[in-house]
Design a protein around this motif. Structure first.
Motif, PDB file in Angstrom:
ATOM      1  N   ARG A   9       0.873  -1.324  -0.015  1.00  0.00           N
ATOM      2  CA  ARG A   9       0.057  -0.082  -0.113  1.00  0.00           C
ATOM      3  C   ARG A   9       0.869   1.294   0.103  1.00  0.00           C
ATOM      4  N   GLU A  35     -10.184   3.732   3.249  1.00  0.00           N
ATOM      5  CA  GLU A  35     -11.383   2.903   2.825  1.00  0.00           C
ATOM      6  C   GLU A  35     -10.959   2.565   1.452  1.00  0.00           C
ATOM      7  N   THR A  36     -10.035   3.161   0.751  1.00  0.00           N
ATOM      8  CA  THR A  36      -9.430   2.712  -0.701  1.00  0.00           C
ATOM      9  C   THR A  36      -8.778   1.205  -0.537  1.00  0.00           C
TER      10      THR A  36
END
Length: 58
Positions: A9, A35-36
């Motif tokens: 990420r 939230e992505t």
């Protein structure tokens, strides 16, 4: 050539607050980014005190 997809990420650092002027924006931004499921978000006010420098602590 095929695109490589990474499971890592993106690390996002939201700078520490000076006053409460943007507290809602900062909380909302953190929530939306998390939230992505593509970002790992770091904010100082959600962490404990540390004697390490910022980069090592982050």
């Amino acid at each position: 050539m095929r695109e490589q997809i990474s499971d890592e990420r993106v690390k996002i650092f939201i700078s520490s607050k000076i006053d409460d002027k943007f507290i809602i924006v900062r909380k909302s931004l953190k929530l939306l980014l998390e939230e992505t499921n593509m970002c790992k978000v770091f904010v100082f006010e959600k962490s404990n005190a540390s004697s390490e420098d910022v980069i090592d602590y982050y």
